[in-house]
Design an enzyme around this catalytic site. Structure first.
Site, mmCIF file in Angstrom:
data_model
loop_
_atom_site.group_PDB
_atom_site.id
_atom_site.type_symbol
_atom_site.label_atom_id
_atom_site.label_comp_id
_atom_site.label_asym_id
_atom_site.label_seq_id
_atom_site.Cartn_x
_atom_site.Cartn_y
_atom_site.Cartn_z
ATOM 1 N N GLY A 102 0.797 -1.220 0.000
ATOM 2 C CA GLY A 102 0.000 0.000 0.000
ATOM 3 C C GLY A 102 0.826 1.264 0.000
ATOM 4 O O GLY A 102 0.294 2.371 -0.115
ATOM 5 N N ALA A 373 15.784 -5.995 9.637
ATOM 6 C CA ALA A 373 15.349 -6.279 8.271
ATOM 7 C C ALA A 373 15.775 -7.663 7.815
ATOM 8 O O ALA A 373 15.002 -8.403 7.198
ATOM 9 C CB ALA A 373 15.899 -5.203 7.325
ATOM 10 N N HIS A 374 17.024 -8.028 8.097
ATOM 11 C CA HIS A 374 17.506 -9.333 7.643
ATOM 12 C C HIS A 374 16.856 -10.475 8.420
ATOM 13 O O HIS A 374 16.750 -11.587 7.909
ATOM 14 C CB HIS A 374 19.025 -9.427 7.720
ATOM 15 C CG HIS A 374 19.603 -8.997 9.020
ATOM 16 N ND1 HIS A 374 19.765 -7.679 9.380
ATOM 17 C CD2 HIS A 374 20.078 -9.706 10.075
ATOM 18 C CE1 HIS A 374 20.311 -7.598 10.574
ATOM 19 N NE2 HIS A 374 20.506 -8.820 11.026
ATOM 20 N N HIS A 501 46.373 -13.634 6.185
ATOM 21 C CA HIS A 501 47.172 -12.635 6.908
ATOM 22 C C HIS A 501 47.769 -11.647 5.923
ATOM 23 O O HIS A 501 48.252 -12.048 4.876
ATOM 24 C CB HIS A 501 48.290 -13.319 7.686
ATOM 25 C CG HIS A 501 49.210 -12.358 8.374
ATOM 26 N ND1 HIS A 501 48.855 -11.711 9.539
ATOM 27 C CD2 HIS A 501 50.456 -11.917 8.039
ATOM 28 C CE1 HIS A 501 49.858 -10.920 9.909
ATOM 29 N NE2 HIS A 501 50.844 -11.034 9.019
#
Length: 531
Positions: A102, A373-374, A501
């Site tokens: 909407g 959100a996730h 590394h």
């Protein structure tokens, strides 16, 4: 008075002032802010494995075929990140899918939350670096006075939101998801109406329904938001001007991120926090360090232990409230709890008598389980797995969270107080391991070595209970710990993993290696892989 507040204890309110902050007087300013909701969006992936390619191509052409006599296999009310993730996964599963929206595609996260706010935070990050002469000099750099164009900053946030919104829309259209415009209302079992002002009402049927309507800013009683001088995070995207001073009510994720943006752009900030300490919800040790780095050296002062009751020139950053009105929940005998829709561990909606409502699910902020959100996207995918015939229960303790200050804060699992409470209740012991960014070569090379990583674990079996990080790129580093919790990986296994590394990932490598386990804890025997 510009601000009125009252203490919830017998002792007077605590006012703390940064040594660098000098207020000549409380000042009034009209301003507009953008929201910060820790959140991410589910990125559309345009290519699939060869195994799934034929199914996907069929879905693109006709969006599947509904089972039985329904118009759709799945109808999703709300096209935010949660609804979008569920829709894409549903089409991949061969379900005929429609999504009702909407407002605008992308919901709060894309249009008024994590996406535009991260654009603003990207600007504040660069401004801080360019303005930090000591930091630049340590790297052998010299930069003339840094400045910014306010409208350019606002345009960057707005353009990013527009781009991501279009990406989400196009991803659903590409897969043939039917995007239905209007307000969705449940009429009864497996029946939904959508429409609104200026729109004709339409009724459709669906085998399963997912409610994914999200949330709106929460405003405490007594505070009136006018969108100009008293605003919520939803106003931030416009960034009409940068105030000389602003009060921020609430020092959680939203408040912290806004303080980072506005102090970088030249504003002075006052936090008004109802609880007795700043940054509630974070691990206390991380909060203490973050306050020393993110608040004390900056033009920020704060009141703790007080409630704001009347404000002028303030950002209300007191959290989010579920948007669940007008859904027709009464038609399926569902009553909200503090506005949230009750669900079980599989996100299936529970009615007022405690019974599961067949074929109706609720994901994301509207159910209140974890307002990220996730998390909404993960819940949506979990529901699609279930309606496709595969039972799935999402482990919410494995879902990470992040606050995108500079430096960042991230976390997954339990805080130390939560872990201690759980240990006492269930009868086991916990241990703590820590590592400093000051021991990391990459952080030292970047001259950004302020930070800490903290591991909370069970020494008797190697279970990871929680990981908390404050430091450079903490939001990216947390996912190794998050995935370990999700997969049930124990410390005795992950401490044998190899990290490149020099990289920041070695902060976690050292963290896991520093954990001390009981003598009888060992890794299972593994067969070598022939190459």
């Amino acid at each position: 008075m510009l601000l009125s507040f009252h203490s919830h204890s017998s002792s007077p309110p605590k006012l703390h002032r940064s040594p660098e902050l000098r207020f000549s007087a409380l000042r009034r300013h009209s301003l507009v802010f953008s929201p910060l909701k820790q959140s991410h969006y589910r990125k559309f992936i345009s290519t699939f494995s060869e195994k799934k390619k034929s199914t996907t191509l069929a879905s693109v052409s006709n969006n599947g075929s509904p089972t039985m006599s329904f118009d759709y296999d799945l109808v999703i009310i709300g096209a935010g990140v949660g609804g979008h993730g569920a829709a894409l996964h549903a089409v991949e599963k061969g379900l005929k899918t429609a999504i009702i929206e909407g407002d605008v595609i992308g919901g709060t996260c894309v249009n008024r939350g994590c996406v535009p706010s991260k654009a603003l935070l990207a600007v504040s990050s660069r401004m801080r670096e360019l303005q930090n002469e000591h930091h630049l000099k340590a790297l052998g750099l010299q930069v003339s006075a840094a400045s910014y164009d306010r409208q350019g900053v606002a345009d960057h946030a707005n353009n990013l939101a527009s781009k991501i919104r279009n990406n989400l829309t196009n991803s659903m259209k590409a897969l043939g998801v039917d995007i239905l415009t209007g307000v969705g209302t449940i009429l009864g079992p497996q029946k939904v109406k959508f429409g609104g002002v200026g729109l004709s009402d339409n009724v459709i049927t669906a085998k399963d329904i997912i409610i994914a309507t999200g949330s709106v800013p929460f405003v405490p009683k007594g505070i009136e938001v006018d969108g100009k001088t008293v605003i919520t995070s939803d106003h931030a995207l416009k960034l009409e001007f940068i105030p000389e001073w602003i009060a921020i009510v609430g020092s959680g994720y939203i408040g912290l991120e806004f303080s980072d943006v506005y102090t970088a752009l030249g504003s002075e900030v006052t936090f008004i926090e109802a609880l007795d300490q700043l940054m509630p919800g974070f691990d206390p040790e991380i909060s203490k360090l973050a306050q020393r780095v993110l608040i004390n050296p900056r033009k920020i002062d704060y009141h703790t232990g007080v409630f704001a009751t009347k404000v002028d020139a303030a950002l209300i950053a007191t959290g989010r409230a579920p948007f669940t009105k007008g859904l027709g929940l009464e038609n399926i005998s569902v009553a909200t709890q503090r506005g949230f829709i009750p669900v079980d561990e599989r996100m299936q909606v529970i009615d007022e008598k405690g019974n599961l409502v067949p074929h109706v699910y609720c994901i994301g902020d509207a159910n209140g389980k974890l307002m990220l959100a996730h998390a909404a996207s993960a819940q949506g995918i979990s529901v699609v797995e279930q309606v496709s015939g595969k039972d799935h229960v999402l482990n919410h303790l494995s879902i990470p969270a992040a606050c995108f200050t500079h430096p960042e804060i991230s976390m997954v699992g339990l805080t130390e107080p939560q872990a201690k409470e759980k240990a006492e209740k269930e009868g086991f012991s916990i241990s703590i391991a820590k590592t400093s960014f000051k021991a990391n070569t990459k952080a030292l090379a970047e001259n950004e070595a302020e930070g800490l990583a903290k591991l909370i674990y069970r020494p008797d079996n190697g279970e990871i209970l929680g990981v908390h990080i404050f430091g450079l790129h903490a939001a990216d580093l947390i996912h190794e710990a998050s995935n370990a919790i999700a997969l049930g990986t124990r410390i005795q296994d992950i401490k044998l993993a190899v990290h490149a590394h020099p990289t920041l990932s070695e902060v976690l490598d050292e963290l896991f290696k520093s954990a001390k386990l009981s003598d009888d804890v060992s890794s299972p025997a593994r067969q070598p892989i022939a190459v």
